[in-house]
Structures are given as C-alpha cells and as structure tokens.
Design a protein around this motif. Structure first.
Motif, PDB file in Angstrom:
ATOM      1  N   ILE A  37       7.852  31.583  -2.953  1.00 59.16           N
ATOM      2  CA  ILE A  37       8.182  30.203  -3.262  1.00 59.16           C
ATOM      3  C   ILE A  37       9.611  30.111  -3.786  1.00 59.16           C
ATOM      4  O   ILE A  37      10.209  31.109  -4.185  1.00 59.16           O
ATOM      5  CB  ILE A  37       7.219  29.595  -4.305  1.00 59.16           C
ATOM      6  N   PHE A  38      10.115  28.880  -3.800  1.00 63.03           N
ATOM      7  CA  PHE A  38      11.471  28.611  -4.279  1.00 63.03           C
ATOM      8  C   PHE A  38      11.379  27.553  -5.370  1.00 63.03           C
ATOM      9  O   PHE A  38      10.669  26.551  -5.243  1.00 63.03           O
ATOM     10  CB  PHE A  38      12.355  28.124  -3.132  1.00 63.03           C
TER      11      PHE A  38
ATOM     12  N   ASP B  96      -3.740  32.381  -7.615  1.00 62.46           N
ATOM     13  CA  ASP B  96      -3.921  31.549  -6.418  1.00 62.46           C
ATOM     14  C   ASP B  96      -2.544  31.241  -5.861  1.00 62.46           C
ATOM     15  O   ASP B  96      -1.734  30.567  -6.501  1.00 62.46           O
ATOM     16  CB  ASP B  96      -4.651  30.259  -6.797  1.00 62.46           C
ATOM     17  N   ARG B  97      -2.269  31.717  -4.670  1.00 58.94           N
ATOM     18  CA  ARG B  97      -0.935  31.578  -4.086  1.00 58.94           C
ATOM     19  C   ARG B  97      -0.893  30.512  -3.004  1.00 58.94           C
ATOM     20  O   ARG B  97      -0.006  30.512  -2.149  1.00 58.94           O
ATOM     21  CB  ARG B  97      -0.475  32.919  -3.515  1.00 58.94           C
ATOM     22  N   ARG B  98      -1.833  29.583  -3.036  1.00 58.58           N
ATOM     23  CA  ARG B  98      -1.852  28.521  -2.035  1.00 58.58           C
ATOM     24  C   ARG B  98      -1.073  27.301  -2.512  1.00 58.58           C
ATOM     25  O   ARG B  98      -0.955  27.057  -3.704  1.00 58.58           O
ATOM     26  CB  ARG B  98      -3.286  28.101  -1.729  1.00 58.58           C
ATOM     27  N   CYS B  99      -0.579  26.533  -1.549  1.00 61.48           N
ATOM     28  CA  CYS B  99       0.064  25.261  -1.864  1.00 61.48           C
ATOM     29  C   CYS B  99      -0.992  24.305  -2.415  1.00 61.48           C
ATOM     30  O   CYS B  99      -2.093  24.200  -1.859  1.00 61.48           O
ATOM     31  CB  CYS B  99       0.706  24.678  -0.607  1.00 61.48           C
ATOM     32  N   CYS B 100      -0.662  23.602  -3.494  1.00 61.75           N
ATOM     33  CA  CYS B 100      -1.613  22.663  -4.096  1.00 61.75           C
ATOM     34  C   CYS B 100      -1.898  21.476  -3.183  1.00 61.75           C
ATOM     35  O   CYS B 100      -2.942  20.830  -3.323  1.00 61.75           O
ATOM     36  CB  CYS B 100      -1.076  22.145  -5.423  1.00 61.75           C
ATOM     37  N   ILE B 101      -1.000  21.175  -2.276  1.00 65.31           N
ATOM     38  CA  ILE B 101      -1.148  19.994  -1.426  1.00 65.31           C
ATOM     39  C   ILE B 101      -1.918  20.304  -0.145  1.00 65.31           C
ATOM     40  O   ILE B 101      -2.916  19.659   0.161  1.00 65.31           O
ATOM     41  CB  ILE B 101       0.226  19.401  -1.073  1.00 65.31           C
ATOM     42  N   CYS B 102      -1.477  21.323   0.586  1.00 64.32           N
ATOM     43  CA  CYS B 102      -2.092  21.598   1.895  1.00 64.32           C
ATOM     44  C   CYS B 102      -2.914  22.872   1.930  1.00 64.32           C
ATOM     45  O   CYS B 102      -3.524  23.198   2.948  1.00 64.32           O
ATOM     46  CB  CYS B 102      -1.023  21.666   2.980  1.00 64.32           C
TER      47      CYS B 102
ATOM     48  N   GLY C 137       6.752  26.249  -1.206  1.00 71.71           N
ATOM     49  CA  GLY C 137       6.743  27.360  -0.271  1.00 71.71           C
ATOM     50  C   GLY C 137       7.211  26.930   1.104  1.00 71.71           C
ATOM     51  O   GLY C 137       7.779  25.832   1.265  1.00 71.71           O
ATOM     52  N   PRO C 138       6.951  27.751   2.117  1.00 70.35           N
ATOM     53  CA  PRO C 138       7.402  27.436   3.480  1.00 70.35           C
ATOM     54  C   PRO C 138       6.846  26.134   4.033  1.00 70.35           C
ATOM     55  O   PRO C 138       7.409  25.567   4.967  1.00 70.35           O
ATOM     56  CB  PRO C 138       6.897  28.643   4.292  1.00 70.35           C
ATOM     57  N   CYS C 139       5.734  25.628   3.458  1.00 67.37           N
ATOM     58  CA  CYS C 139       5.177  24.356   3.928  1.00 67.37           C
ATOM     59  C   CYS C 139       6.024  23.167   3.474  1.00 67.37           C
ATOM     60  O   CYS C 139       5.846  22.038   3.957  1.00 67.37           O
ATOM     61  CB  CYS C 139       3.743  24.185   3.438  1.00 67.37           C
ATOM     62  N   LEU C 140       6.933  23.410   2.497  1.00 72.64           N
ATOM     63  CA  LEU C 140       7.913  22.430   2.026  1.00 72.64           C
ATOM     64  C   LEU C 140       7.302  21.231   1.286  1.00 72.64           C
ATOM     65  O   LEU C 140       7.929  20.164   1.209  1.00 72.64           O
ATOM     66  CB  LEU C 140       8.787  21.923   3.183  1.00 72.64           C
ATOM     67  N   HIS C 141       6.101  21.379   0.736  1.00 70.86           N
ATOM     68  CA  HIS C 141       5.554  20.321  -0.104  1.00 70.86           C
ATOM     69  C   HIS C 141       6.163  20.432  -1.504  1.00 70.86           C
ATOM     70  O   HIS C 141       5.925  21.404  -2.212  1.00 70.86           O
ATOM     71  CB  HIS C 141       4.028  20.435  -0.166  1.00 70.86           C
TER      72      HIS C 141
ATOM     73  N   ARG D  42      17.151  20.437  -3.640  1.00 67.98           N
ATOM     74  CA  ARG D  42      17.624  21.523  -2.776  1.00 67.98           C
ATOM     75  C   ARG D  42      16.481  22.050  -1.915  1.00 67.98           C
ATOM     76  O   ARG D  42      15.388  22.337  -2.422  1.00 67.98           O
ATOM     77  CB  ARG D  42      18.195  22.656  -3.613  1.00 67.98           C
ATOM     78  N   VAL D  43      16.706  22.193  -0.617  1.00 66.97           N
ATOM     79  CA  VAL D  43      15.654  22.597   0.318  1.00 66.97           C
ATOM     80  C   VAL D  43      16.041  23.900   1.008  1.00 66.97           C
ATOM     81  O   VAL D  43      17.158  24.027   1.531  1.00 66.97           O
ATOM     82  CB  VAL D  43      15.399  21.509   1.380  1.00 66.97           C
ATOM     83  N   VAL D  44      15.127  24.849   0.979  1.00 68.91           N
ATOM     84  CA  VAL D  44      15.273  26.080   1.749  1.00 68.91           C
ATOM     85  C   VAL D  44      14.334  25.962   2.938  1.00 68.91           C
ATOM     86  O   VAL D  44      13.110  26.076   2.807  1.00 68.91           O
ATOM     87  CB  VAL D  44      14.912  27.316   0.903  1.00 68.91           C
ATOM     88  N   ASN D  45      14.865  25.669   4.108  1.00 73.53           N
ATOM     89  CA  ASN D  45      14.033  25.465   5.288  1.00 73.53           C
ATOM     90  C   ASN D  45      13.546  26.773   5.892  1.00 73.53           C
ATOM     91  O   ASN D  45      12.455  26.839   6.457  1.00 73.53           O
ATOM     92  CB  ASN D  45      14.810  24.665   6.349  1.00 73.53           C
ATOM     93  N   ASP D  46      14.326  27.823   5.764  1.00 73.48           N
ATOM     94  CA  ASP D  46      13.961  29.115   6.353  1.00 73.48           C
ATOM     95  C   ASP D  46      13.791  30.141   5.240  1.00 73.48           C
ATOM     96  O   ASP D  46      14.773  30.693   4.737  1.00 73.48           O
ATOM     97  CB  ASP D  46      15.050  29.557   7.340  1.00 73.48           C
TER      98      ASP D  46
END
Length: 303
Positions: A52-53, A39-45, A18-22, A63-67
């Motif tokens: 999500i991408f 549960d739509r939270r990032c597993c890491i943070c 997701g936007p947190c990029l983990h 491949r990274v989607v920064n925005d």
C-alpha cells in the motif's frame, strides 16, 4: 462524507490505498487492520493489497501511484529512495513524520513512559523496548502500578498504545460494571456495562459472542426445551444437572444402558413407552409388542 474516512468517519487527513486505488480510508484504520487484524484486503472492495501507499489526503489532488510495480521491490525498514518503508504494514510513505507516527503506534511501548517523556541522565529521551506483551505488562505493574484488561487486550482490535490502563480497583470495576473512571462517561462507553460472566465458572469474557461460545462448548442446554421455546436458552453447569432437569421436566429412560449413553430422553410419555417397547421389550411376545407399538404410535399422533 467525501472528506471523512469510510471506516471511522473521522476527517480524512492521511489516506492509505493499494493497487485498487480506493482512497476512502485513513492510514490509521488501514494500519490497525493490517497490523492488529492481519487483514491485507481493501476495506472498500476486499481486494488483496499486499503493498500500500500512504500520502496526504488532498481531495482530487491526493498523490496517486497508478503503477505499484514501479515502487522499489527489494526494501527494508526505513528510508528507501524518496519514500519511507514500514515492514509491519508493507507500506510506503511519502512523509517521514507520518511514517514515524504510524511506526510508533505499531510499536510495543509503554504509553505512560511515552506521555512522561522520561529522560536519561544526558537529557536524551529514553524509549523502553519490550520483546513481548508479557514484558510490557510486567513493566506497567512494577513501574506504574497499572494494569491492562486482558479481555480487552485480546478482544479490542486497537493498538497497544490505545489500550486503557487501570489501577487494580479500576480494573475490577471495569470488568464488573464497565463504569470505572478510566472507561469515561456513559456516552463514551457506548453501552458497555462490564464484561459478561459465566455464572457457573465465574469467569468473565470479552463480549456476548465469546460467552456464547463458552456456554455452548463447556456447558449444556436441553434440546427438548429449545424445540419447544426457540430462542430461549437455559444452561446447566454439567450433564448431571441436565439429567436432573430431564428427569423432572421430561421423560428420561432409566435403563442403565441408556443412562450411560446420555440424552436418551423424550418429550412425551407415549414416546417414552414406544422407546421402551422397541429397545427394552425383549421379554414381550411378538403380538404384545406389536400391540404396544400400535398404541404408542396412536398416542404420539393424537398428542
């Protein structure tokens, strides 16, 4: 472990973030978390990731989607520009085959029919569609004489296609001992020895936590024994059975009003006498009542 999923420890081939990029968790684990557990939270943070991408995990070249705001906003299931969008996950995929695979895992389908790749008369593949789990269970029984374990269906946080299927005999063995042919070897079962059962209701539960909740809400324990022996739990089917225990092992007030109140029971005889003096000593003179209370108090402290 940089090339393995942080959740399942399997090789990290496809990553979802997701936007947190983990980018440490595989797309299957993220799909299971979002679709099965909601549960739509990032597993890491643990940051909420509404969108999500999903892309191929290629280490530093992933491949990274920064925005994420640059992704299409008005979308529906299927191809959207150069991506494919999956509504149930609220996810964009850049690979159509992986999109179709994840979508199939989230689909309510019969794994037996999927394995058999049943064919229609014209040779095209037929995919049975089910509106709810009840329809699927009915199909499995009438078409394949197979069953899903209802306890695992509720307790195991996996896709429907990952649920195990049993014959009636295998299902009974699975529930009672956990070592049916479908459950696999001892190492594959991971210590599973069947679903724990309530000895009073003769009802199985998914795991010990579910059984404990049932026992705590539907049956009874002795609060005095729990104080005397912390960590030891002996249950009684109903209050009548518990009252028998109170009468045999402790000091139960036999006054009709106290019996109606329930749980008016004491650890020692001196506590019982003090209660009788305070609550049922209305016929005693004040001096006798005070003397009795003083004697009871001294006995309690000496005990």
């Amino acid at each position: 472990m940089d090339d393995c999923c942080a959740v399942c420890a399997e090789p990290l081939e496809w990553v979802a973030y997701g936007p947190c990029l983990h980018r440490e968790v595989c797309s299957t684990c993220v799909a299971r978390l979002r679709f099965i557990c909601d549960d739509r939270r990032c597993c890491i943070c643990k940051t909420d990731c509404n969108l999500i991408f999903v892309t191929k995990a290629l280490g530093d070249y992933t491949r990274v989607v920064n925005d994420f705001a640059s992704l299409p906003s008005e979308v529906r299931e299927g191809k959207v520009g150069s991506y494919w969008y999956h509504e149930d996950m609220n996810a964009f995929f850049d690979d159509v085959d992986h999109y179709k695979m994840i979508k199939a895992m989230c689909r309510l389908s019969c794994s037996e029919c999927d394995k058999g790749e049943e064919q229609q008369n014209d040779g095209s593949r037929r995919q049975a569609r089910f509106r709810n789990i009840g329809q699927l269970k009915g199909h499995l029984f009438h078409r394949h004489k197979l069953h899903m374990c209802s306890l695992c269906l509720e307790g195991r946080k996996v896709f429907i296609c990952e649920q195990k299927l049993y014959t009636r005999a295998q299902l009974n063995q699975h529930i009672n001992t956990g070592d049916s042919e479908v459950d696999g070897s001892e190492s594959e079962r991971g210590g599973f020895m069947g679903h724990p059962m309530c000895e009073f209701c003769k009802t199985p539960f998914y795991g010990d936590n579910e059984l404990y909740t049932h026992m705590s809400t539907e049956h009874y324990t002795c609060h005095i024994c729990q104080r005397q022996h912390p960590g030891q739990y002996e249950y009684y089917k109903n209050y009548d059975d518990l009252e028998i225990h109170f009468r045999q092992q402790h000091f139960l007030c036999e006054d009709d009003a106290c019996l109606a109140k329930k749980f008016v029971v004491f650890q020692s005889e001196s506590e019982m006498k003090r209660h009788n003096t305070m609550e049922h000593g209305g016929r005693m003179s004040r001096s006798k009542r005070n003397a009795a209370l003083q004697a009871c108090t001294m006995a309690i402290f000496s005990f």
